[in-house]
Write a protein that holds these residues in place. Structure first.
Motif, PDB file in Angstrom:
ATOM      1  N   TRP A   1       0.839  -1.202   0.000  1.00 49.49           N
ATOM      2  CA  TRP A   1       0.000   0.000   0.000  1.00 49.49           C
ATOM      3  C   TRP A   1       0.878   1.257   0.000  1.00 49.49           C
ATOM      4  O   TRP A   1       0.471   2.295  -0.536  1.00 49.49           O
ATOM      5  N   GLN A   2       2.093   1.150   0.545  1.00 48.75           N
ATOM      6  CA  GLN A   2       2.997   2.301   0.503  1.00 48.75           C
ATOM      7  C   GLN A   2       3.414   2.630  -0.930  1.00 48.75           C
ATOM      8  O   GLN A   2       3.423   3.801  -1.336  1.00 48.75           O
ATOM      9  N   LYS A   3       3.737   1.591  -1.720  1.00 48.37           N
ATOM     10  CA  LYS A   3       4.092   1.818  -3.119  1.00 48.37           C
ATOM     11  C   LYS A   3       2.884   2.323  -3.910  1.00 48.37           C
ATOM     12  O   LYS A   3       3.010   3.162  -4.807  1.00 48.37           O
ATOM     13  N   ALA A   4       1.700   1.813  -3.562  1.00 46.91           N
ATOM     14  CA  ALA A   4       0.482   2.302  -4.210  1.00 46.91           C
ATOM     15  C   ALA A   4       0.258   3.783  -3.896  1.00 46.91           C
ATOM     16  O   ALA A   4      -0.177   4.553  -4.758  1.00 46.91           O
ATOM     17  N   ALA A   5       0.583   4.180  -2.657  1.00 45.56           N
ATOM     18  CA  ALA A   5       0.447   5.590  -2.280  1.00 45.56           C
ATOM     19  C   ALA A   5       1.380   6.463  -3.108  1.00 45.56           C
ATOM     20  O   ALA A   5       1.001   7.547  -3.561  1.00 45.56           O
ATOM     21  N   TRP A   6       2.619   6.001  -3.327  1.00 38.76           N
ATOM     22  CA  TRP A   6       3.553   6.753  -4.167  1.00 38.76           C
ATOM     23  C   TRP A   6       3.041   6.840  -5.598  1.00 38.76           C
ATOM     24  O   TRP A   6       3.170   7.880  -6.247  1.00 38.76           O
ATOM     25  N   LEU A   7       2.472   5.742  -6.076  1.00 39.97           N
ATOM     26  CA  LEU A   7       1.938   5.737  -7.437  1.00 39.97           C
ATOM     27  C   LEU A   7       0.794   6.731  -7.570  1.00 39.97           C
ATOM     28  O   LEU A   7       0.707   7.492  -8.547  1.00 39.97           O
ATOM     29  N   LEU A   8      -0.092   6.751  -6.586  1.00 38.99           N
ATOM     30  CA  LEU A   8      -1.203   7.701  -6.580  1.00 38.99           C
ATOM     31  C   LEU A   8      -0.689   9.136  -6.531  1.00 38.99           C
ATOM     32  O   LEU A   8      -1.179  10.016  -7.248  1.00 38.99           O
ATOM     33  N   ALA A   9       0.307   9.368  -5.670  1.00 38.97           N
ATOM     34  CA  ALA A   9       0.856  10.718  -5.553  1.00 38.97           C
ATOM     35  C   ALA A   9       1.528  11.134  -6.855  1.00 38.97           C
ATOM     36  O   ALA A   9       1.399  12.285  -7.301  1.00 38.97           O
ATOM     37  N   GLY A  10       2.261  10.206  -7.479  1.00 37.11           N
ATOM     38  CA  GLY A  10       2.922  10.518  -8.738  1.00 37.11           C
ATOM     39  C   GLY A  10       1.938  10.873  -9.831  1.00 37.11           C
ATOM     40  O   GLY A  10       2.211  11.721 -10.685  1.00 37.11           O
ATOM     41  N   ASP A  11       0.778  10.222  -9.803  1.00 40.43           N
ATOM     42  CA  ASP A  11      -0.251  10.505 -10.810  1.00 40.43           C
ATOM     43  C   ASP A  11      -0.955  11.823 -10.540  1.00 40.43           C
ATOM     44  O   ASP A  11      -1.277  12.574 -11.466  1.00 40.43           O
ATOM     45  N   GLN A  12      -1.196  12.128  -9.275  1.00 41.19           N
ATOM     46  CA  GLN A  12      -2.021  13.278  -8.916  1.00 41.19           C
ATOM     47  C   GLN A  12      -1.262  14.582  -8.702  1.00 41.19           C
ATOM     48  O   GLN A  12      -1.807  15.661  -8.884  1.00 41.19           O
ATOM     49  N   VAL A  13      -0.003  14.493  -8.268  1.00 44.60           N
ATOM     50  CA  VAL A  13       0.784  15.720  -8.069  1.00 44.60           C
ATOM     51  C   VAL A  13       1.331  16.114  -9.442  1.00 44.60           C
ATOM     52  O   VAL A  13       2.413  15.721  -9.839  1.00 44.60           O
ATOM     53  N   CYS A  14       0.560  16.900 -10.149  1.00 44.11           N
ATOM     54  CA  CYS A  14       0.795  17.105 -11.572  1.00 44.11           C
ATOM     55  C   CYS A  14       0.643  18.586 -11.957  1.00 44.11           C
ATOM     56  O   CYS A  14       0.297  19.431 -11.134  1.00 44.11           O
ATOM     57  N   LEU A  15       0.890  18.855 -13.225  1.00 46.55           N
ATOM     58  CA  LEU A  15       0.840  20.228 -13.731  1.00 46.55           C
ATOM     59  C   LEU A  15      -0.552  20.839 -13.601  1.00 46.55           C
ATOM     60  O   LEU A  15      -0.694  22.060 -13.490  1.00 46.55           O
ATOM     61  N   ALA A  16      -1.591  19.991 -13.613  1.00 43.77           N
ATOM     62  CA  ALA A  16      -2.961  20.507 -13.525  1.00 43.77           C
ATOM     63  C   ALA A  16      -3.190  21.316 -12.252  1.00 43.77           C
ATOM     64  O   ALA A  16      -4.080  22.172 -12.211  1.00 43.77           O
ATOM     65  N   ILE A  17      -2.400  21.061 -11.203  1.00 45.78           N
ATOM     66  CA  ILE A  17      -2.502  21.866  -9.977  1.00 45.78           C
ATOM     67  C   ILE A  17      -2.265  23.338 -10.298  1.00 45.78           C
ATOM     68  O   ILE A  17      -2.929  24.229  -9.761  1.00 45.78           O
ATOM     69  N   MET A  18      -1.323  23.584 -11.205  1.00 43.86           N
ATOM     70  CA  MET A  18      -0.949  24.948 -11.533  1.00 43.86           C
ATOM     71  C   MET A  18      -1.943  25.635 -12.467  1.00 43.86           C
ATOM     72  O   MET A  18      -1.748  26.785 -12.852  1.00 43.86           O
ATOM     73  N   ALA A  19      -2.995  24.941 -12.854  1.00 46.98           N
ATOM     74  CA  ALA A  19      -4.061  25.561 -13.642  1.00 46.98           C
ATOM     75  C   ALA A  19      -5.214  26.032 -12.772  1.00 46.98           C
ATOM     76  O   ALA A  19      -6.130  26.702 -13.260  1.00 46.98           O
ATOM     77  N   GLN A  20      -5.148  25.692 -11.473  1.00 51.71           N
ATOM     78  CA  GLN A  20      -6.283  25.997 -10.599  1.00 51.71           C
ATOM     79  C   GLN A  20      -6.364  27.475 -10.210  1.00 51.71           C
ATOM     80  O   GLN A  20      -7.440  27.980  -9.873  1.00 51.71           O
ATOM     81  N   SER A  21      -5.236  28.191 -10.236  1.00 48.82           N
ATOM     82  CA  SER A  21      -5.300  29.634  -9.980  1.00 48.82           C
ATOM     83  C   SER A  21      -6.138  30.320 -11.046  1.00 48.82           C
ATOM     84  O   SER A  21      -6.889  31.263 -10.765  1.00 48.82           O
ATOM     85  N   TRP A  22      -6.008  29.830 -12.299  1.00 47.82           N
ATOM     86  CA  TRP A  22      -6.845  30.372 -13.374  1.00 47.82           C
ATOM     87  C   TRP A  22      -8.320  30.080 -13.105  1.00 47.82           C
ATOM     88  O   TRP A  22      -9.181  30.954 -13.305  1.00 47.82           O
ATOM     89  N   SER A  23      -8.623  28.870 -12.627  1.00 49.58           N
ATOM     90  CA  SER A  23     -10.016  28.535 -12.314  1.00 49.58           C
ATOM     91  C   SER A  23     -10.574  29.488 -11.261  1.00 49.58           C
ATOM     92  O   SER A  23     -11.715  29.959 -11.367  1.00 49.58           O
ATOM     93  N   LEU A  24      -9.759  29.797 -10.240  1.00 48.54           N
ATOM     94  CA  LEU A  24     -10.198  30.744  -9.213  1.00 48.54           C
ATOM     95  C   LEU A  24     -10.374  32.141  -9.798  1.00 48.54           C
ATOM     96  O   LEU A  24     -11.284  32.876  -9.393  1.00 48.54           O
ATOM     97  N   SER A  25      -9.528  32.519 -10.766  1.00 53.28           N
ATOM     98  CA  SER A  25      -9.656  33.847 -11.360  1.00 53.28           C
ATOM     99  C   SER A  25     -10.929  33.982 -12.182  1.00 53.28           C
ATOM    100  O   SER A  25     -11.440  35.085 -12.371  1.00 53.28           O
TER     101      SER A  25
END
Length: 477
Positions: free
Chosen positions: A54-78
């Motif tokens: 489950w620890q390796k699965a957590a890293w896999l999930l984090a690797g998939d989700q911690v992504c460039l799309a996070i940096m598009a959310q400021s535009w969504s707020l704007s």
């Protein structure tokens, strides 16, 4: 072994949609027994898939989700403003957690599920049509996303090199790197890459937050260069003149970030103890709850109406932009690898079936795996080059596919789980039933008005100047 009841004349389901009878009966104990049997069978093979902790699965999930799309959310707020924007993020996060747990419960009832296609098969009453339809959506969604990451890789290389070469060449470089990194067959190996991916993206975000805080002013926004739109400011609600289509696309942008469940069944199927998936999910929820809201909020605070997607583009000092954006190349490639692995396993399974080549170190097995992987990345590269605005097409994906893979599928799965057992037998069950009705409504809304808004945005882009296919145009931020 699993407690299984078969009718004498039952027909078994095809190998790629499970290996059990239509009349198989599950309870808590038999599901664990089935998982134990599946793991034991898998570990007899040369290529062992069910090996992730489950620890390796957590890293896999984090690797998939911690992504460039996070940096598009400021535009969504704007676009949406503080109040609708933060509410949308919180609701999307809560629904993500609830629907992911529903998905896990359903998979524990049917532990032979290998991917989202199997999930659709069982959720919709063992429907072959649902299986094939889900397969088409899986490949379309994942290949377009891989194409987006090829294009993002070219954008990073363009930015760092000041467009020293034709953009197509940069795209080819990103594609070749992706193919090489995609050769490992197991997600356990990919999870090792994910550790570096999540770390690199975290560094990029941290550098962005430092730079946006210390610079005097942003460079530009979609409405013009600073200070064309006046001093930087934030606001509680959408600015006057903001269109419904713009608001809907901002919502889709947030939804796209919070809906990765299309990959989860494959992740769970490669865990040694799938019953531990909620632990990995809890790690992801904690990371997501912070990274999906705090950095975008800080970005909006300092960029205001000048926010772009990604927010790196609004940084006013070129060296700041390059220093932070450089780290994005790692998650760009690794996330493409994750989607390619899931897609290739689906295609590979359809080609190889239950033959020994499917799970052994044979020349034919590795040759077919390599050929499938190359084909996926090449098709993704072609899409990256011929589609003029990948951002708009991601909104289209969010509406057309995330409506199913993030909402509708799990509302239907909830109905299957508790059908005949009572949907209002306790206060908690009643609450969950109401929530899943809301999940279904959200899915249908994204599929209807959301899809309309995405198509409208694409039509507006095509009406203006578009990037030609296989263009050398500079894509630098």
């Amino acid at each position: 072994m699993a407690t299984t009841v078969f009718a004498a004349d039952d027909k078994h389901v095809d190998a790629h949609v499970g290996e059990t009878s239509d009349n198989e009966v599950y309870d808590g104990a038999s599901s664990v027994d089935t998982i134990t049997a599946l793991v034991a069978e898998d570990h007899k093979h040369d290529i062992k898939l069910r090996t992730m902790s489950w620890q390796k699965a957590a890293w896999l999930l984090a690797g998939d989700q911690v992504c460039l799309a996070i940096m598009a959310q400021s535009w969504s707020l704007s676009v949406l403003g503080w109040v609708p924007g933060i509410i949308t993020m919180l609701v999307a996060g809560a629904l993500f957690w609830i629907t992911s747990l529903t998905m896990h419960k359903f998979i524990m009832k049917h532990p032979q599920i290998k991917d989202i296609c199997d999930f659709g098969y069982y959720a919709f009453g063992r429907s072959r049509i649902a299986y094939e339809f889900t397969g088409v959506m899986l490949l379309a969604n994942n290949i377009l996303l891989i194409g987006f990451h090829v294009l993002t890789g070219a954008k990073v290389l363009n930015t760092l090199s000041d467009h020293s070469m034709c953009t197509v060449i940069f795209s080819v470089i990103a594609m070749i790197m992706g193919i090489v990194m995609s050769l490992p067959r197991t997600l356990r190996h990919v999870s090792f890459m994910s550790m570096f991916s999540a770390a690199a993206m975290a560094i990029a975000i941290l550098l962005f937050l430092v730079f946006v805080g210390i610079e005097d002013a942003p460079l530009y926004g979609y409405g013009g260069d600073y200070p064309t739109l006046g001093p930087v400011r934030t606001y509680a609600f959408p600015l006057p003149g903001t269109t419904w289509v713009a608001c809907m696309n901002a919502v889709l942008n947030i939804t796209f970030l919070w809906v990765p469940q299309i990959l989860f069944p494959t992740f769970i199927s490669e865990m040694e103890r799938p019953q531990d998936f909620p632990k990995a999910l809890a790690v992801l929820a904690a990371i997501s709850g912070i990274l999906f809201i705090v950095p975008p909020a800080i970005g909006f605070r300092y960029l205001g109406q000048y926010s772009t997607a990604p927010a790196f583009g609004s940084l006013g000092v070129v060296v700041y932009k390059k220093a932070s954006f450089a780290f994005v190349i790692v998650p760009t490639l690794v996330i493409g690898v994750i989607y390619a692995n899931v897609s290739a396993k689906f295609v590979y399974g359809r080609i190889m079936g239950k033959s020994r080549h499917a799970h052994s170190n044979t020349v034919l097995g590795w040759g077919v795996w390599g050929a499938v992987m190359v084909a996926i990345w090449v098709i993704a590269f072609v899409f990256a080059e011929i589609i003029p605005s990948m951002g708009d097409f991601l909104s289209l994906l969010g509406a057309a596919f995330d409506s199913f893979f993030g909402f509708i599928f799990f509302a239907v799965a909830y109905w299957q789980l508790f059908r005949g057992k009572g949907f209002f037998t306790s206060s908690f069950r009643s609450l969950m039933t109401v929530v899943h009705i809301f999940v279904m409504i959200c899915g249908l809304f994204l599929l209807g008005p959301g899809l309309y808004a995405a198509v409208e945005a694409i039509m507006a882009d095509y009406a203006g100047a578009t990037r030609p296919a296989f263009s050398c145009k500079n894509l630098s931020l």
